[in-house]
Design a protein around this motif. Structure first.
Motif, PDB file in Angstrom:
ATOM      1  N   GLN A  74     -14.963 -11.093  10.311  1.00  0.00           N
ATOM      2  CA  GLN A  74     -14.537 -10.366  11.278  1.00  0.00           C
ATOM      3  C   GLN A  74     -13.557 -11.165  12.161  1.00  0.00           C
ATOM      4  OE1 GLN A  74     -14.640  -7.073  12.088  1.00  0.00           O
ATOM      5  NE2 GLN A  74     -15.933  -7.095  10.299  1.00  0.00           N
ATOM      6  N   ARG A  75     -13.598 -12.375  11.834  1.00  0.00           N
ATOM      7  CA  ARG A  75     -12.708 -13.473  12.562  1.00  0.00           C
ATOM      8  C   ARG A  75     -11.288 -13.318  11.929  1.00  0.00           C
ATOM      9  NH1 ARG A  75     -16.191 -18.634  11.931  1.00  0.00           N
ATOM     10  NH2 ARG A  75     -16.395 -17.393   9.821  1.00  0.00           N
ATOM     11  N   ARG A  76     -11.154 -12.918  10.732  1.00  0.00           N
ATOM     12  CA  ARG A  76      -9.909 -12.751  10.037  1.00  0.00           C
ATOM     13  C   ARG A  76      -8.876 -11.797  10.756  1.00  0.00           C
ATOM     14  NH1 ARG A  76     -10.092 -16.911   5.412  1.00  0.00           N
ATOM     15  NH2 ARG A  76      -8.059 -15.958   4.956  1.00  0.00           N
ATOM     16  N   ASP A  77      -7.523 -12.114  10.580  1.00  0.00           N
ATOM     17  CA  ASP A  77      -6.494 -11.686  11.200  1.00  0.00           C
ATOM     18  C   ASP A  77      -6.266 -10.096  10.379  1.00  0.00           C
ATOM     19  OD1 ASP A  77      -4.594 -10.338  12.381  1.00  0.00           O
ATOM     20  OD2 ASP A  77      -3.306 -12.170  12.446  1.00  0.00           O
ATOM     21  N   PRO A  78      -6.723  -8.847  10.839  1.00  0.00           N
ATOM     22  CA  PRO A  78      -6.334  -7.893  10.392  1.00  0.00           C
ATOM     23  C   PRO A  78      -5.160  -7.162  10.286  1.00  0.00           C
ATOM     24  CG  PRO A  78      -7.615  -7.116  12.319  1.00  0.00           C
ATOM     25  CD  PRO A  78      -7.203  -8.530  12.410  1.00  0.00           C
ATOM     26  N   ARG A 102      -5.855 -11.409   6.004  1.00  0.00           N
ATOM     27  CA  ARG A 102      -6.676 -10.684   4.708  1.00  0.00           C
ATOM     28  C   ARG A 102      -5.673 -10.776   3.302  1.00  0.00           C
ATOM     29  NH1 ARG A 102     -11.059  -7.585   7.582  1.00  0.00           N
ATOM     30  NH2 ARG A 102     -10.973  -8.513   9.315  1.00  0.00           N
ATOM     31  N   TYR A 103      -6.309 -10.630   2.496  1.00  0.00           N
ATOM     32  CA  TYR A 103      -5.732 -10.416   1.055  1.00  0.00           C
ATOM     33  C   TYR A 103      -5.635  -9.370   0.478  1.00  0.00           C
ATOM     34  CZ  TYR A 103      -5.973 -15.725   1.215  1.00  0.00           C
ATOM     35  OH  TYR A 103      -5.907 -16.809   1.602  1.00  0.00           O
ATOM     36  N   HIS A 104      -4.821  -8.976  -0.657  1.00  0.00           N
ATOM     37  CA  HIS A 104      -4.899  -8.003  -1.425  1.00  0.00           C
ATOM     38  C   HIS A 104      -4.476  -8.354  -2.933  1.00  0.00           C
ATOM     39  CE1 HIS A 104      -4.840  -3.648  -2.245  1.00  0.00           C
ATOM     40  NE2 HIS A 104      -3.831  -4.048  -3.054  1.00  0.00           N
ATOM     41  N   VAL A 105      -5.107  -8.284  -3.780  1.00  0.00           N
ATOM     42  CA  VAL A 105      -5.076  -8.857  -4.960  1.00  0.00           C
ATOM     43  C   VAL A 105      -4.645  -7.680  -5.921  1.00  0.00           C
ATOM     44  CG1 VAL A 105      -6.319  -9.864  -7.241  1.00  0.00           C
ATOM     45  CG2 VAL A 105      -7.183 -10.415  -4.756  1.00  0.00           C
ATOM     46  N   LEU A 106      -3.700  -7.690  -6.642  1.00  0.00           N
ATOM     47  CA  LEU A 106      -2.851  -6.612  -7.382  1.00  0.00           C
ATOM     48  C   LEU A 106      -3.497  -6.529  -8.835  1.00  0.00           C
ATOM     49  CD1 LEU A 106       0.905  -7.147  -6.644  1.00  0.00           C
ATOM     50  CD2 LEU A 106      -0.620  -5.558  -5.579  1.00  0.00           C
ATOM     51  N   GLY A 107      -3.963  -7.707  -8.982  1.00  0.00           N
ATOM     52  CA  GLY A 107      -4.463  -7.708 -10.787  1.00  0.00           C
ATOM     53  C   GLY A 107      -3.550  -8.024 -11.755  1.00  0.00           C
ATOM     54  N   GLY A 108      -2.497  -8.463 -11.352  1.00  0.00           N
ATOM     55  CA  GLY A 108      -1.237  -8.815 -12.399  1.00  0.00           C
ATOM     56  C   GLY A 108       0.093  -8.755 -11.677  1.00  0.00           C
ATOM     57  N   ALA A 109       1.154  -8.558 -12.428  1.00  0.00           N
ATOM     58  CA  ALA A 109       2.410  -8.274 -11.831  1.00  0.00           C
ATOM     59  C   ALA A 109       3.215  -7.298 -12.846  1.00  0.00           C
ATOM     60  CB  ALA A 109       2.985  -9.654 -12.069  1.00  0.00           C
ATOM     61  N   ILE A 110       4.020  -6.746 -12.370  1.00  0.00           N
ATOM     62  CA  ILE A 110       4.921  -5.667 -13.345  1.00  0.00           C
ATOM     63  C   ILE A 110       5.378  -6.328 -14.338  1.00  0.00           C
ATOM     64  CG2 ILE A 110       6.708  -3.938 -13.315  1.00  0.00           C
ATOM     65  CD1 ILE A 110       6.304  -3.537 -10.328  1.00  0.00           C
ATOM     66  N   SER A 111       5.271  -5.791 -15.456  1.00  0.00           N
ATOM     67  CA  SER A 111       5.609  -6.299 -16.810  1.00  0.00           C
ATOM     68  C   SER A 111       5.755  -5.058 -17.902  1.00  0.00           C
ATOM     69  CB  SER A 111       4.883  -7.504 -17.349  1.00  0.00           C
ATOM     70  OG  SER A 111       5.357  -8.062 -18.488  1.00  0.00           O
ATOM     71  N   PRO A 112       6.990  -4.578 -17.904  1.00  0.00           N
ATOM     72  CA  PRO A 112       7.061  -3.357 -18.939  1.00  0.00           C
ATOM     73  C   PRO A 112       6.701  -3.808 -20.456  1.00  0.00           C
ATOM     74  CG  PRO A 112       8.994  -3.524 -17.419  1.00  0.00           C
ATOM     75  CD  PRO A 112       8.412  -4.777 -17.268  1.00  0.00           C
ATOM     76  N   ILE A 113       7.119  -5.173 -20.885  1.00  0.00           N
ATOM     77  CA  ILE A 113       6.880  -5.667 -22.179  1.00  0.00           C
ATOM     78  C   ILE A 113       5.486  -5.610 -22.619  1.00  0.00           C
ATOM     79  CG2 ILE A 113       6.805  -7.714 -23.675  1.00  0.00           C
ATOM     80  CD1 ILE A 113       9.094  -8.517 -22.250  1.00  0.00           C
ATOM     81  N   GLU A 134      -2.315  -0.501  11.296  1.00  0.00           N
ATOM     82  CA  GLU A 134      -3.002  -1.612  11.757  1.00  0.00           C
ATOM     83  C   GLU A 134      -2.102  -2.811  11.208  1.00  0.00           C
ATOM     84  OE1 GLU A 134      -6.900  -2.529  11.175  1.00  0.00           O
ATOM     85  OE2 GLU A 134      -7.298  -3.522  12.806  1.00  0.00           O
ATOM     86  N   VAL A 135      -1.888  -2.988   9.987  1.00  0.00           N
ATOM     87  CA  VAL A 135      -1.331  -4.223   9.389  1.00  0.00           C
ATOM     88  C   VAL A 135       0.233  -4.070   9.938  1.00  0.00           C
ATOM     89  CG1 VAL A 135      -0.227  -5.198   7.375  1.00  0.00           C
ATOM     90  CG2 VAL A 135      -2.705  -3.959   7.638  1.00  0.00           C
ATOM     91  N   THR A 136       0.619  -5.441  10.549  1.00  0.00           N
ATOM     92  CA  THR A 136       2.023  -5.557  10.917  1.00  0.00           C
ATOM     93  C   THR A 136       2.858  -6.345  10.124  1.00  0.00           C
ATOM     94  OG1 THR A 136       1.495  -7.284  12.335  1.00  0.00           O
ATOM     95  CG2 THR A 136       1.360  -5.126  13.472  1.00  0.00           C
ATOM     96  N   GLU A 137       2.220  -7.005   9.304  1.00  0.00           N
ATOM     97  CA  GLU A 137       3.078  -8.198   8.448  1.00  0.00           C
ATOM     98  C   GLU A 137       2.583  -8.140   6.915  1.00  0.00           C
ATOM     99  OE1 GLU A 137       3.625 -12.332   9.566  1.00  0.00           O
ATOM    100  OE2 GLU A 137       4.723 -12.629   7.584  1.00  0.00           O
ATOM    101  N   LEU A 138       3.293  -8.038   6.022  1.00  0.00           N
ATOM    102  CA  LEU A 138       2.803  -8.149   4.519  1.00  0.00           C
ATOM    103  C   LEU A 138       3.584  -9.539   3.764  1.00  0.00           C
ATOM    104  CD1 LEU A 138       1.022  -6.255   2.593  1.00  0.00           C
ATOM    105  CD2 LEU A 138       3.541  -5.562   1.958  1.00  0.00           C
ATOM    106  N   ILE A 139       2.719 -10.515   3.437  1.00  0.00           N
ATOM    107  CA  ILE A 139       3.284 -11.490   2.780  1.00  0.00           C
ATOM    108  C   ILE A 139       3.350 -11.334   1.390  1.00  0.00           C
ATOM    109  CG2 ILE A 139       2.988 -14.017   2.594  1.00  0.00           C
ATOM    110  CD1 ILE A 139       1.564 -14.097   5.330  1.00  0.00           C
ATOM    111  N   LEU A 140       4.390 -11.369   0.830  1.00  0.00           N
ATOM    112  CA  LEU A 140       4.427 -11.277  -0.743  1.00  0.00           C
ATOM    113  C   LEU A 140       4.207 -12.497  -1.375  1.00  0.00           C
ATOM    114  CD1 LEU A 140       7.046  -8.575  -1.070  1.00  0.00           C
ATOM    115  CD2 LEU A 140       4.546  -8.310  -0.836  1.00  0.00           C
TER     116      LEU A 140
END
Lengths: 199, 390
Positions: A74-78, A102-113, A134-140
Motif C-alpha cells: 500500500q505504500r507504493r505510489d498508485p 507501480r509496474y506494468h509488465v508487457l511480456g515482450g516488445a512489438i516485433s512483427p518478425i 488515478e494514474v497521472t504519469e506513465l514511465i516507458l
C-alpha cells in the motif's frame, strides 16, 4: 552421442538460453556425479516454479499469489506506472530504489518478425488500469533497442488522448565513465536528451 | 596507412599464414585457385567486416574449422595498431584492437581503410541498383564508421515493417472482399496491424532520413572525382556523371537537411500506403534508391560498351579512393585480378594513377599481367604456401 537418457538431458539443457552444446554437456555430467539429494532439490525447484509461480493479476509480474508483492504494497505510489518488457526489468529497477510507483509488465516488445503485435502483449490490461484516471504519469522503460523504442512510441501514441504525463527513460552516458570511450550512437543520444542544468 | 603484417588462422584455404608486408607495391602471383585472393580478401575484411566475394561469413572459415582468425598490424603515421578479428559464422564476430577487446566488432572498423578493385566491380555499372547502393553504403561506413549502426538500424526497421505489411497483406487477401476500405479492414481484426504501422513508419523515416542525407552528401562529394577519374582513364571520352536517384523525383534539387528529408520520406510512405498493404512490402525508402551513372546524356547501364562499363566501375573506385585520401589517411589499395580484365590502354592508365599510393596490393595469375609501372615486392602463391621472391 551418449546413451539415451544422458543425451536427453544434454538436449534439454541445450535448449536453455545461453547454454550451448558444450555447456549442456558439462552441466549434464556435473549432475551425474552430484549428490542425489542435491539433484532432487533442483528437480523439485524446477517443478515448483512451474506449479506455484503465477503472474500478477494486476501488473503481470511474476508472483507467488494472486497479486505480486509490489501491487499489494500500500505504500507504493498508485499514481505512477512504470512500463517494462519483462519481469527481470522490474528487478533491475527495484535494485535502484529510486522508483516508488507501480509496474506494468508487457511480456515482450512489438516485433512483427517474431509475430508479436500489441494484442500479444499486456497492452489491453494497461489501458484498463489507466481508465479510472488515478494514474497521472506513465514511465516507458522498454529496452533502448529498435523494438523497445517502437513499443514505447506505440504506447505513447495510444495513451495520448488520455492527457497523462508520459515519460521515457533517458538514454545516454554511463555513470563514472569517460566521454571519449562512449560510442557515437550513445553520445549522439546523450546530446539529443541533454537537459538544462539548474544552478 | 599500410598493412605491415598479416596473420591468418583457418581462413579460407589457409590453416595458418604469416606475411610481412611493406609500403609500396606488392604483387601476389600464382595460378588460379592457389589462394592469392584469399590473402587480399582477409585484408579487405579487416577494413569492412565483409568479403568482396561472398555475402555470408561461412565460406571464409576453413572447411571443418569452427572459426577463422585474422590478425593485421596496421601502420599509420609511424604508429602501429594490431587488429584481431575472430569470424564466427552464424554468431557475432569478436574483435580486439591492440589486445583490448571491443564490445562490438564494429567498433574495430576504421582502423584500416581499403579500396578494393575486383572483377566483380563490373556489376557496379552493369548490375542491379543493389550493387550501387552497397557501394555507397560501404563507402559511407569507411568514411564514418558510425554509419554501420545507422545502416543496421534501417535494415532492422525495414525488416520489421515488411513483416508487418506481409501480415496485413495476407489478412486482406484472406478476407472475402479484396478491396476493403481501412475501416472495414480494421474491423476485420487487422486494425492491430495498421495501428503499429505508423510506429514503424516513424522509425523507418528517422533512420532512413539519416541514411539518405549521408548518401546525398556522399554523391555531391563524389561527383567531380568520378568525372575526373573517368577522364583520366578514357581521355577524350564524353563526360561521366553520377546522380542520386530516389523515390520522389529524378532531378529535384535535394537538400541534405535531415528534418526536411524525413518529412518528404514520410509523405512518400503515406502516398504509397495502400499499394504497400496490397503488395505486402515497403515500396519507398533508401533501400529502393539508385546511383544513376551517365555518359554524356545516356545512362551507362544498357548503353555503355563493355570497355566503358569497366572504365566507369574503375572511376567509381578511384573516386572513392580520392575521397578517403582527402579526408585523412591514405587507404590501402587492393587490385584483385583486375589487370587481366582490361585492355592495354586502361591497364597502363590505371597503373599510373595508383602507383603513387602508400600501399598497393595486387593479385595476378601471371607476372606479365602486372604493368611495369607497378614494380615492387613479389610473393609467389602456390597450393596455399606464400613465398617472398623479391
Amino acid at each position: 552421442m551418449y546413451e539415451g537418457v544422458v543425451q536427453n538431458l544434454i538436449d534439454e539443457l541445450g535448449l536453455l538460453p545461453g547454454v550451448g552444446p558444450k555447456s549442456a554437456q558439462r552441466i549434464a555430467f556435473h549432475l551425474l556425479s552430484a549428490d542425489p539429494a542435491d539433484v532432487k532439490r533442483l528437480a523439485h525447484a524446477l517443478l515448483e516454479v512451474k506449479e506455484k509461480v503465477r503472474f500478477c493479476r494486476v501488473c503481470g509480474n511474476v508472483a507467488a499469489e494472486e497479486e505480486c508483492r509490489i501491487c499489494r504494497d500500500q505504500r507504493r505510489d498508485p499514481h505512477v506506472i512504470c512500463v517494462v518488457e519483462e519481469s527481470k526489468d522490474v528487478v533491475a529497477i527495484e535494485k535502484t530504489r529510486e522508483f516508488r510507483g507501480r509496474y506494468h509488465v508487457l511480456g515482450g516488445a512489438i516485433s512483427p518478425i517474431d509475430g508479436v503485435g500489441p494484442d500479444d502483449l499486456r497492452v489491453r490490461e494497461l489501458m484498463a488500469r489507466l481508465a479510472d484516471g488515478e494514474v497521472t504519469e506513465l514511465i516507458l522503460a522498454t529496452d533502448p533497442n529498435l523494438e523497445g523504442e517502437a513499443t514505447a512510441t506505440y504506447l505513447a501514441r495510444l495513451v495520448k488522448p488520455m492527457g497523462l504525463k508520459v515519460t521515457r527513460l533517458a538514454s545516454g552516458l554511463p555513470v563514472g565513465g569517460d566521454l571519449e570511450y562512449a560510442d557515437e550512437v550513445t553520445l549522439g543520444r546523450a546530446f539529443e536528451g541533454r537537459r538544462l542544468l539548474d544552478v | 596507412m599500410f598493412t605491415a603484417h598479416l596473420s591468418l588462422t583457418d581462413f579460407r584455404s589457409y590453416p595458418t599464414a604469416e606475411l610481412a608486408l611493406e609500403p609500396g607495391v606488392t604483387a601476389f602471383v600464382g595460378p588460379n585457385g592457389q589462394g592469392k585472393t584469399n590473402l587480399v580478401e582477409a585484408i579487405g575484411y579487416v577494413a569492412s567486416h565483409a568479403s568482396h566475394r561472398v555475402a555470408t561469413d561461412a565460406p571464409l572459415v576453413r572447411h571443418g574449422a569452427p572459426r577463422a582468425v585474422i590478425r593485421a598490424v596496421i601502420e599509420r603515421d609511424q604508429r602501429r595498431a594490431l587488429v584481431e578479428l575472430e569470424i564466427n559464422p552464424g554468431k557475432a564476430n569478436r574483435a580486439r584492437v591492440n589486445r583490448a577487446p571491443v564490445s562490438r566488432a564494429r567498433d574495430a572498423l576504421g582502423v584500416l581503410r581499403t579500396v578494393l578493385f575486383a572483377p566483380e566491380d563490373l556489376a557496379l555499372s552493369k548490375g542491379d541498383p543493389s550493387e550501387r547502393r552497397k557501394f555507397m553504403d560501404d563507402l559511407l561506413v569507411a568514411r564514418h564508421p558510425r554509419f554501420a549502426g545507422v545502416r543496421a538500424d534501417y535494415d532492422r526497421a525495414l525488416k520489421q515493417r515488411n513483416a508487418l505489411l506481409r501480415t496485413a497483406s495476407q489478412a486482406r487477401r484472406r478476407s472475402p472482399r479484396r478491396q476493403m476500405d481501412d475501416a472495414a479492414f480494421a474491423s476485420a481484426g487487422a486494425g492491430d496491424v495498421l495501428s503499429t504501422l505508423e510506429v514503424w513508419d516513424a522509425h523507418l523515416v528517422r533512420h532512413g532520413a539519416e541514411l539518405l542525407a549521408a548518401r546525398l552528401d556522399l554523391v555531391e562529394n563524389l561527383r567531380p572525382l568520378v568525372a575526373k577519374a573517368y577522364a583520366e582513364l578514357a581521355p577524350g571520352s564524353v563526360p561521366a556523371q553520377i546522380d542520386y536517384r530516389w523515390f520522389s523525383t529524378d532531378e529535384a534539387d535535394l537538400g541534405t537537411d535531415r528534418a526536411e528529408l524525413a518529412v518528404r520520406l514520410g509523405q512518400a510512405l503515406a502516398e504509397a500506403r495502400a499499394q504497400e498493404i496490397e503488395r505486402g512490402v515497403t515500396l519507398v525508402g533508401p533501400h529502393r534508391d539508385d546511383l544513376l551513372l551517365r555518359l554524356g546524356e545516356l545512362p551507362a547501364r544498357g548503353y555503355a560498351s563493355h570497355g566503358e562499363s569497366w572504365s566507369f566501375a574503375l572511376a567509381l573506385r578511384l573516386a572513392a579512393y580520392d575521397l578517403l585520401r582527402s579526408e585523412g589517411g591514405d587507404p590501402v589499395l587492393i587490385l584483385d585480378d583486375v589487370f587481366a580484365e582490361l585492355d592495354a590502354q586502361r591497364r597502363r592508365r590505371l597503373a599510373e594513377i595508383v602507383a603513387p599510393a602508400e600501399q598497393v596490393l595486387i593479385t595476378a595469375a601471371v607476372a606479365e599481367d602486372v604493368p611495369r609501372e607497378l614494380s615492387g615486392a613479389r610473393f609467389d602463391v602456390t597450393e596455399g604456401s606464400v613465398t617472398h621472391v623479391g
